[in-house]
Write an enzyme that holds these catalytic residues in place. Structure first.
Site, PDB file in Angstrom:
ATOM      1  N   ARG A   1     -27.258  -2.262  35.732  1.00  9.12           N
ATOM      2  CA  ARG A   1     -28.138  -3.096  34.872  1.00  9.12           C
ATOM      3  C   ARG A   1     -27.281  -4.125  34.119  1.00  9.12           C
ATOM      4  O   ARG A   1     -27.673  -5.259  33.914  1.00  9.12           O
ATOM      5  CB  ARG A   1     -28.899  -2.249  33.838  1.00  9.12           C
ATOM      6  CG  ARG A   1     -29.811  -1.155  34.369  1.00  9.12           C
ATOM      7  CD  ARG A   1     -31.098  -1.683  34.949  1.00  9.12           C
ATOM      8  NE  ARG A   1     -30.913  -2.348  36.221  1.00  9.12           N
ATOM      9  CZ  ARG A   1     -30.621  -1.742  37.384  1.00  9.12           C
ATOM     10  NH1 ARG A   1     -30.465  -0.429  37.457  1.00  9.12           N
ATOM     11  NH2 ARG A   1     -30.477  -2.427  38.487  1.00  9.12           N
TER      12      ARG A   1
ATOM     13  N   ASN B   1     -35.732  -5.094  24.548  1.00  6.30           N
ATOM     14  CA  ASN B   1     -34.884  -5.283  25.727  1.00  6.30           C
ATOM     15  C   ASN B   1     -33.431  -4.936  25.442  1.00  6.30           C
ATOM     16  O   ASN B   1     -32.938  -5.120  24.334  1.00  6.30           O
ATOM     17  CB  ASN B   1     -34.986  -6.724  26.222  1.00  6.30           C
ATOM     18  CG  ASN B   1     -36.373  -7.033  26.738  1.00  6.30           C
ATOM     19  OD1 ASN B   1     -37.145  -6.109  26.979  1.00  6.30           O
ATOM     20  ND2 ASN B   1     -36.688  -8.293  26.902  1.00  6.30           N
ATOM     21  N   VAL B   2     -32.778  -4.485  26.501  1.00 10.55           N
ATOM     22  CA  VAL B   2     -31.369  -4.128  26.385  1.00 10.55           C
ATOM     23  C   VAL B   2     -30.488  -5.220  26.995  1.00 10.55           C
ATOM     24  O   VAL B   2     -29.268  -5.125  26.956  1.00 10.55           O
ATOM     25  CB  VAL B   2     -31.110  -2.733  27.025  1.00 10.55           C
ATOM     26  CG1 VAL B   2     -31.812  -1.654  26.213  1.00 10.55           C
ATOM     27  CG2 VAL B   2     -31.563  -2.669  28.485  1.00 10.55           C
ATOM     28  N   ASP B   3     -31.127  -6.244  27.560  1.00 14.84           N
ATOM     29  CA  ASP B   3     -30.344  -7.392  28.053  1.00 14.84           C
ATOM     30  C   ASP B   3     -29.998  -8.302  26.869  1.00 14.84           C
ATOM     31  O   ASP B   3     -30.421  -8.048  25.735  1.00 14.84           O
ATOM     32  CB  ASP B   3     -31.122  -8.150  29.158  1.00 14.84           C
ATOM     33  CG  ASP B   3     -32.395  -8.821  28.646  1.00 14.84           C
ATOM     34  OD1 ASP B   3     -32.338  -9.516  27.618  1.00 14.84           O
ATOM     35  OD2 ASP B   3     -33.463  -8.664  29.287  1.00 14.84           O
TER      36      ASP B   3
ATOM     37  N   HIS C   1     -33.919  -0.930  20.919  1.00 17.17           N
ATOM     38  CA  HIS C   1     -33.576   0.132  21.869  1.00 17.17           C
ATOM     39  C   HIS C   1     -32.137   0.047  22.356  1.00 17.17           C
ATOM     40  O   HIS C   1     -31.812   0.598  23.399  1.00 17.17           O
ATOM     41  CB  HIS C   1     -34.554   0.105  23.053  1.00 17.17           C
ATOM     42  CG  HIS C   1     -35.965   0.427  22.650  1.00 17.17           C
ATOM     43  ND1 HIS C   1     -37.056   0.128  23.422  1.00 17.17           N
ATOM     44  CD2 HIS C   1     -36.440   1.023  21.526  1.00 17.17           C
ATOM     45  CE1 HIS C   1     -38.160   0.531  22.795  1.00 17.17           C
ATOM     46  NE2 HIS C   1     -37.814   1.066  21.650  1.00 17.17           N
TER      47      HIS C   1
ATOM     48  N   SER D   1     -45.829  -3.870  27.202  1.00 17.84           N
ATOM     49  CA  SER D   1     -47.048  -3.112  27.487  1.00 17.84           C
ATOM     50  C   SER D   1     -47.532  -2.356  26.249  1.00 17.84           C
ATOM     51  O   SER D   1     -48.590  -1.742  26.286  1.00 17.84           O
ATOM     52  CB  SER D   1     -46.766  -2.121  28.620  1.00 17.84           C
ATOM     53  OG  SER D   1     -45.699  -1.269  28.249  1.00 17.84           O
TER      54      SER D   1
HETATM   55  P1  NAD Z   1     -42.943  -2.563  30.178  1.00 19.17           P
HETATM   56  O1  NAD Z   1     -42.290  -2.603  31.520  1.00 19.17           O
HETATM   57  O2  NAD Z   1     -43.595  -1.312  29.743  1.00 19.17           O
HETATM   58  O3  NAD Z   1     -44.090  -3.694  30.141  1.00 19.17           O
HETATM   59  C1  NAD Z   1     -43.837  -4.997  30.574  1.00 19.17           C
HETATM   60  C2  NAD Z   1     -44.982  -5.883  30.132  1.00 19.17           C
HETATM   61  O4  NAD Z   1     -44.654  -7.206  30.516  1.00 19.17           O
HETATM   62  C3  NAD Z   1     -46.330  -5.554  30.782  1.00 19.17           C
HETATM   63  O5  NAD Z   1     -47.340  -5.557  29.797  1.00 19.17           O
HETATM   64  C4  NAD Z   1     -46.533  -6.686  31.806  1.00 19.17           C
HETATM   65  O6  NAD Z   1     -47.902  -7.031  31.957  1.00 19.17           O
HETATM   66  C5  NAD Z   1     -45.758  -7.815  31.164  1.00 19.17           C
HETATM   67  N1  NAD Z   1     -45.204  -8.804  32.088  1.00 19.17           N
HETATM   68  C6  NAD Z   1     -44.658  -8.616  33.313  1.00 19.17           C
HETATM   69  N2  NAD Z   1     -44.187  -9.775  33.821  1.00 19.17           N
HETATM   70  C7  NAD Z   1     -44.457 -10.725  32.883  1.00 19.17           C
HETATM   71  C8  NAD Z   1     -44.220 -12.125  32.807  1.00 19.17           C
HETATM   72  N3  NAD Z   1     -43.612 -12.794  33.783  1.00 19.17           N
HETATM   73  N4  NAD Z   1     -44.624 -12.774  31.693  1.00 19.17           N
HETATM   74  C9  NAD Z   1     -45.255 -12.121  30.675  1.00 19.17           C
HETATM   75  N5  NAD Z   1     -45.516 -10.794  30.701  1.00 19.17           N
HETATM   76  C10 NAD Z   1     -45.117 -10.115  31.795  1.00 19.17           C
HETATM   77  O7  NAD Z   1     -41.887  -3.088  29.159  1.00 19.17           O
HETATM   78  P2  NAD Z   1     -41.694  -2.761  27.604  1.00 19.17           P
HETATM   79  O8  NAD Z   1     -43.021  -2.752  26.937  1.00 19.17           O
HETATM   80  O9  NAD Z   1     -40.633  -3.681  27.146  1.00 19.17           O
HETATM   81  O10 NAD Z   1     -41.118  -1.267  27.551  1.00 19.17           O
HETATM   82  C11 NAD Z   1     -40.160  -0.914  28.449  1.00 19.17           C
HETATM   83  C12 NAD Z   1     -38.892  -0.253  27.955  1.00 19.17           C
HETATM   84  O11 NAD Z   1     -37.992  -0.402  29.060  1.00 19.17           O
HETATM   85  C13 NAD Z   1     -38.210  -0.922  26.793  1.00 19.17           C
HETATM   86  O12 NAD Z   1     -37.856   0.069  25.902  1.00 19.17           O
HETATM   87  C14 NAD Z   1     -36.944  -1.566  27.363  1.00 19.17           C
HETATM   88  O13 NAD Z   1     -35.792  -1.170  26.612  1.00 19.17           O
HETATM   89  C15 NAD Z   1     -36.784  -1.031  28.743  1.00 19.17           C
HETATM   90  N6  NAD Z   1     -36.531  -2.120  29.740  1.00 19.17           N
HETATM   91  C16 NAD Z   1     -35.773  -3.206  29.381  1.00 19.17           C
HETATM   92  C17 NAD Z   1     -35.560  -4.248  30.276  1.00 19.17           C
HETATM   93  C18 NAD Z   1     -34.732  -5.442  29.812  1.00 19.17           C
HETATM   94  O14 NAD Z   1     -33.879  -5.298  28.927  1.00 19.17           O
HETATM   95  N7  NAD Z   1     -34.963  -6.659  30.365  1.00 19.17           N
HETATM   96  C19 NAD Z   1     -36.115  -4.188  31.559  1.00 19.17           C
HETATM   97  C20 NAD Z   1     -36.875  -3.057  31.918  1.00 19.17           C
HETATM   98  C21 NAD Z   1     -37.076  -2.029  30.986  1.00 19.17           C
END
Ligand code: NAD
Length: 232
Positions: A58, A89-91, A106, A173
Site C-alpha cells: 500500500r 485515509n492512510v495515504d 486512522h 461510506s
Molecule cells: P469505504 O471504502 O468504506 O467507502 C468509500 C466511499 O467512497 C463509498 O461511499 C463510495 O461510494 C465512495 N466512492 C467511491 N469512489 C468514489 C469517487 N470516485 N468519488 C467519490 N466517492 C467515491 O471508505 P471509508 O469510508 O474511507 O472507510 C474505509 C477505511 O479503509 C478507512 O478507515 C481507511 O483508513 C481505509 N482505506 C484507506 C484508503 C486510502 O488511504 N486511500 C483506501 C482504502 C481503505
C-alpha cells in the site's frame, strides 16, 4: 474579519480517482483481502508477515499516486477559509496537494510504531520487515488504527468539527465509527455538504446538501456553491 472555519472529512473515495481503490466498493475486501486479515489486531497476531507485506505494498502504491482535482480543491479552499482536513485515509495525497492542516484519524502509511508502546512512532518511507524492532525490543508495525483499536485523535477531531461553520464529507461510506459519528454532532446551522458517488443515507442531518458525483466533480460543485454563499 477572521476566515470562517471549514472542515473536510474525507474517506477512501477521494483517492479513488488517483488510482487507490476504496474497500467497500470491492464488496468489503481491501485489495482482495478480508479487512480483518490485514486491519485488525487478530490478523496481526495470526500472520504479521502478511500484514507487513500488505502495508508495504500500500505504501509503494501511495508513493506512486498523485493527488487529483478533489484534493487540489480542498487545498484551494484555504484561500477563503480556515481549513482542517480530517481524513480516514492512510495515504498522503492531501499533504501532496499542499493542505496545511491534516489530521490522520486512522494513522498513516508513512509512519510505523512499536507494538508495545504506541507513543514510539517513527517515519518510514521504505518497507517494514519482520524482525525490525523498536528500542524496547518489540516488532515494529504500521502506525494504522486497526478495527477494534482506539482512535486517539477522535476527541481533537470532534472539537474541531463542532466548531466548524462549514463541514464537507467526501468519499466515505460512513460505516466506520467513531469517524462516521462526527457529522451527527454538528450544530444545526453548520452548512453541510456530502459528496459521494453512492451517497450513504443521512437524511436525518439538517442543513445538508448531497452531491451524488465523483469526488473531483462534486468538490468543484461544492466550491462553486461556497463562492455563491460567501462572495468576497
Ligand atoms: P469505504 O471504502 O468504506 O467507502 C468509500 C466511499 O467512497 C463509498 O461511499 C463510495 O461510494 C465512495 N466512492 C467511491 N469512489 C468514489 C469517487 N470516485 N468519488 C467519490 N466517492 C467515491 O471508505 P471509508 O469510508 O474511507 O472507510 C474505509 C477505511 O479503509 C478507512 O478507515 C481507511 O483508513 C481505509 N482505506 C484507506 C484508503 C486510502 O488511504 N486511500 C483506501 C482504502 C481503505
Amino acid at each position: 474579519m477572521p476566515k470562517k472555519k471549514l472542515v473536510v472529512l474525507s474517506g477512501a473515495g477521494i483517492s479513488a480517482e488517483s488510482g487507490i481503490p476504496t474497500f467497500r466498493d470491492a464488496g468489503g475486501l481491501w485489495e482482495g483481502h478480508d479487512v480483518m486479515e490485514v486491519a485488525s489486531p487478530q490478523g496481526w497476531k495470526k500472520n504479521p508477515a502478511l500484514v507487513l507485506d500488505f502495508y508495504n505494498q500500500r505504501r509503494k502504491a501511495a508513493k506512486q499516486a498523485q493527488p487529483n482535482d478533489a484534493h487540489k480543491i480542498v487545498k484551494r479552499l484555504e484561500d477563503y477559509f480556515d481549513v482542517t482536513v480530517i481524513t480516514q485515509n492512510v495515504d498522503d495525497l492531501h499533504e501532496k496537494a499542499g493542505s496545511s492542516h491534516v489530521i490522520h484519524l486512522h494513522g498513516s502509511l508513512f509512519q510505523m510504531r512499536s507494538s508495545l508502546d504506541e507513543n514510539l512512532v517513527y517515519d518510514i518511507e521504505g518497507d517494514i520487515h519482520l524482525g525490525d524492532k523498536c528500542p524496547k525490543g518489540s516488532q515494529l508495525r504500521p502506525h494504522i488504527v486497526w478495527f477494534g483499536e482506539a482512535v486517539p485523535l477522535i476527541t481533537t477531531a470532534a472539537e474541531i468539527s463542532i466548531d466548524s461553520d462549514v463541514f464537507i464529507v467526501v468519499g466515505t461510506s460512513l460505516q466506520v465509527y467513531p469517524a462516521a459519528g462526527l457529522i451527527e454532532y454538528l450544530h444545526r446551522d453548520t452548512l453541510k455538504f456530502l459528496v459521494d458517488l453512492n451517497p450513504p443515507s443521512v437524511d436525518y442531518i439538517k442543513n445538508l446538501t448531497i452531491i451524488a458525483d465523483k469526488a473531483s466533480e462534486g468538490m468543484r460543485k461544492v466550491m462553486e456553491k461556497l463562492m455563491e454563499i460567501f462572495p468576497n
